[in-house]
Design an enzyme around this catalytic site. Sequence first.
Site, PDB file in Angstrom:
ATOM      1  N   GLY A 228       0.940   0.598   7.284  1.00 40.65           N
ATOM      2  CA  GLY A 228      -0.706   0.244   7.548  1.00 40.65           C
ATOM      3  C   GLY A 228      -1.529   0.380   6.262  1.00 40.65           C
ATOM      4  O   GLY A 228      -2.925   0.648   6.500  1.00 40.65           O
TER       5      GLY A 228
ATOM      6  N   ASP B 272      -0.491  -2.508  -5.764  1.00 35.40           N
ATOM      7  CA  ASP B 272      -0.858  -1.237  -5.330  1.00 35.40           C
ATOM      8  C   ASP B 272      -1.570  -0.523  -6.445  1.00 35.40           C
ATOM      9  O   ASP B 272      -2.404   0.438  -6.435  1.00 35.40           O
ATOM     10  CB  ASP B 272       0.027  -0.365  -4.528  1.00 35.40           C
ATOM     11  CG  ASP B 272       0.022  -0.763  -3.220  1.00 35.40           C
ATOM     12  OD1 ASP B 272      -0.624  -1.541  -2.574  1.00 35.40           O
ATOM     13  OD2 ASP B 272       0.974   0.065  -2.366  1.00 35.40           O
TER      14      ASP B 272
ATOM     15  N   SER C   4       0.806   4.946  -3.772  1.00 38.58           N
ATOM     16  CA  SER C   4       1.119   4.457  -2.233  1.00 38.58           C
ATOM     17  C   SER C   4       0.241   5.318  -1.238  1.00 38.58           C
ATOM     18  O   SER C   4      -0.078   6.467  -1.620  1.00 38.58           O
ATOM     19  CB  SER C   4       2.755   4.601  -2.087  1.00 38.58           C
ATOM     20  OG  SER C   4       3.071   4.509  -0.588  1.00 38.58           O
ATOM     21  N   SER C   5       0.335   4.518  -0.248  1.00 39.44           N
ATOM     22  CA  SER C   5      -0.277   5.803   1.112  1.00 39.44           C
ATOM     23  C   SER C   5       0.661   6.188   2.169  1.00 39.44           C
ATOM     24  O   SER C   5       0.437   6.698   3.044  1.00 39.44           O
ATOM     25  CB  SER C   5      -1.323   4.887   1.643  1.00 39.44           C
ATOM     26  OG  SER C   5      -2.559   4.572   0.675  1.00 39.44           O
TER      27      SER C   5
ATOM     28  N   THR D  86      -8.982   0.759  -3.715  1.00 41.30           N
ATOM     29  CA  THR D  86      -8.249  -0.342  -3.246  1.00 41.30           C
ATOM     30  C   THR D  86      -7.313  -0.031  -2.003  1.00 41.30           C
ATOM     31  O   THR D  86      -6.750   1.105  -2.223  1.00 41.30           O
ATOM     32  CB  THR D  86      -7.516  -1.283  -4.499  1.00 41.30           C
ATOM     33  OG1 THR D  86      -6.848  -0.221  -4.983  1.00 41.30           O
ATOM     34  CG2 THR D  86      -8.518  -1.915  -5.028  1.00 41.30           C
TER      35      THR D  86
ATOM     36  N   GLN E 133       4.629  -4.892  -4.717  1.00 39.43           N
ATOM     37  CA  GLN E 133       4.180  -3.606  -4.751  1.00 39.43           C
ATOM     38  C   GLN E 133       3.001  -3.209  -5.792  1.00 39.43           C
ATOM     39  O   GLN E 133       2.400  -2.540  -5.712  1.00 39.43           O
ATOM     40  CB  GLN E 133       5.243  -2.669  -4.674  1.00 39.43           C
ATOM     41  CG  GLN E 133       4.917  -1.294  -3.934  1.00 39.43           C
ATOM     42  CD  GLN E 133       4.715  -1.616  -2.409  1.00 39.43           C
ATOM     43  OE1 GLN E 133       3.910  -1.545  -2.018  1.00 39.43           O
ATOM     44  NE2 GLN E 133       6.074  -1.804  -1.890  1.00 39.43           N
TER      45      GLN E 133
HETATM   46  N1  GLU Z   1       1.982  -0.873  -0.106  1.00 42.95           N
HETATM   47  C1  GLU Z   1       1.494   0.048   0.726  1.00 42.95           C
HETATM   48  C2  GLU Z   1       1.746   1.364   0.344  1.00 42.95           C
HETATM   49  O1  GLU Z   1       2.537   1.600  -0.575  1.00 42.95           O
HETATM   50  C3  GLU Z   1       2.068  -0.011   2.090  1.00 42.95           C
HETATM   51  C4  GLU Z   1       1.432  -1.336   2.819  1.00 42.95           C
HETATM   52  C5  GLU Z   1       1.504  -1.285   4.197  1.00 42.95           C
HETATM   53  O2  GLU Z   1       1.557  -0.379   4.853  1.00 42.95           O
HETATM   54  O3  GLU Z   1       1.105  -2.411   4.877  1.00 42.95           O
HETATM   55  O4  GLU Z   1       0.670   2.279   0.544  1.00 42.95           O
END
Ligand code: GLU
Length: 572
Positions: free
Chosen positions: A478, A432, A456-457, A386, A429
Site C-alpha cells: 500500500g 522511492d 521504503s514504507s 512522496t 524501486q
Molecule cells: N515501494 C513501496 C515501498 O517500498 C511499496 C509500494 C506498494 O506498497 O505498493 O514502500
Amino acid sequence: MINLLNSKSVILQIYAAIIIVSITSGCSVITSRNITSTATKYMISAANPLAAKAGAEILNIGGSAVDAAIAAQLVLTLVEPQSSGIGGGAFLMHYDAKTGKVESYDGREVAPRSAHPKMFLRDGKPLNFLDAATSGISVGVPGLLRMLELAHRDHGELPWNNLFNPAIKLAEEGFSISHRLAYLLSREKILRKTPSAKRYFYSSEGKNKPVGSLIKNAALAKTFRSVAAGGADAFYRGPIARGIVAAVVGSDPPGHMTLADIAAYRAVKRSPICTDYRKWQICGMGPPSSGGIAIAQIFGILENFEIEKIEPTSLMAIHLVGEASALAFADRNAYLADSDFIPVPVYSMIDKGYLKSRADLISLKKAGPKRAPGELPTLNYSADNTSKGLSTTHISVIDSEGNSVSMTSSIETTFGSRLMTGGFLLNNQLTDFSFQPVRANKPIANSVAPWKRPRSSMAPTLVLDHKGRLVMAIGSPGGSRIIGYVVKTLVAALDWKKDIQAAIDMPFFVNRNSVMELEKGTSLKLLEPGLKKLGHKVKFISRASGLHGIRIVTDGLRGGADKRREGVALGN
Ligand code: GLU
C-alpha cells in the site's frame, strides 16, 4: 495518561465495525470465499491461493517458516507478477521459537554505481512519475533472492532447490489468470511496449486474456531451475544477470546498471526496531524502511491515551490514531532514509520521553495543524513527502515449531518498470527516492546516491508478549499507507481484542500529515461530520490494502486474509 473516558468527545462515539466494501481499486472483492483459517500446527497467509497452497505444502512436509515463505514467494513471482518477484526486493522479519530472537533481513534494491542525486531531474525539473517508473533508470539491483538465500542459510530446514518445485511446476504446466491480474492487465497501458511482456501477458492479437485463461511461463521455469540448482549466484552472475542488464540499458531512456552492480549486491541483517506497547512488544523493520519506526512512534504516542477503552472505529479513535500518525509522518518524511548513508536518529525517534512530548501536541478537541518534524539530533533535512504504490505483497507464516516469518515484498508500482527478462518483471524501486535532492536550500535525506537503498514504507511486523512469546505476524502492501493499514489492524487486534480477520476487515483510515483518508464505501462515512467538526480535512479513498496476518490464540492459530485482494490463509 489522558483519561479519555472523562472526555466529552467520547459521547460522539459512533460504533462502526461492519465493513461494506464492495469495490476497491476498481476490482471487485470476493466476499463469499473462505479466506480465514484456524489451525493447530502451522499456518500461512498470502495474497494468492496458489502461493498459500505452495507454502502450506512445504509446512506440511516439515519445512520451516522461511522455507514456506520462499516457496510462496516464488509462486507469487509467477501468479501475482504485478506485485512482487525475483526482479524486486523485500524485507523479512523472523521469530525463532527456540530462542525468542527476532531478526530482520533487508533485501531492498540498491541503486547502481552510476546513480546520482539528479538522475530523476530533467532541466532541473522532476521527471513525470510514470515516465521515470517505466524506464531503466528506475530499476534497482534486485535484492529478493540474496535475502531469501541469507534467511534460508539461517533458518531453512528443507533443501533450497526443493522450495522451487511448486513454482516450477506451475510455470511449466500453467496457472489460471486471477480476477485481479486480469483486471490490472486490462487497464495497463505500458506493459505491451515490452515485446516479451506483450507476448506473455496478452493474446497473439495483443488482446486481454480473460479471467481463468491458462498461461505458462517457460522462461521463468528456466530461471527458477537455474537458481534452484545454482543458488542465488546463478541469478547475480551469468546469463540471468546479463538479461537484467540488457533490459535496463536497452530501455528508453536507458538505465546504467552493470554486471558488476548486480554481482556486488548484498542482503543485510539489520537490528529490528522493537518497542514496548502496553503488554506487548511490537517489532518491525528499521531503515531503509520507514515502516518499523513510524509504527513504533505511533504506538509510543498512542500509549499516552487509553485507546483500548475507546469504542472501536469511533470518532475519538480515528481522531487519535490519525493525529499520532500525522506526527509520525512528519518525522518519517524528514529523517528516514538509508541509514548506511544518512545518520538516522533511530533511538531518539522511538524514545518514550520524546514520544510523550509529541503526544502532548495532540488535543482531544480539535485536529492539529500540519505537523513539523520533532527536534532531533540530526542534520537539518527537508521533507520528502512522496508516496506511491498499488502493488506489493505480504506473506505471514508460522511453522509447526512456532517460528514465524512476516515478509513484505515488492517490485514497487503495478508491474514494476514493465521491463521483463527471464520470465520475470524488473522493479522500479528507485522511484522511492526523492526526485529532488534539495528543497528550500536543505538536503533531502532520501535523495539518490550510488549503492544507496531507497526509503521504503514496508512494515512487516511481529508482535510478542511480555515474556517474549510470539503473538501475531502481520503486514500489508500500500505504499506509505502501509503504515496506516498495519496500525489500524494492530489497534483492532491488540487494543480492541478483535479476531485477526475482523481486524483486517475493519475499515482503514490513514492520516499522512495532510488529510484524513477514510476507506470508501464503509461505515466510516458516518464519522465524516464529526471529523470535520474537529477540523479534519476528510477524503474517501478506495485503495486495496492487502493485509495478511496470523494470530496465536488459546487453541492454536488464526489466519486472516484481506478481502480487498484475493489472498487466503491456509493451515493445519
Ligand atoms: N515501494 C513501496 C515501498 O517500498 C511499496 C509500494 C506498494 O506498497 O505498493 O514502500
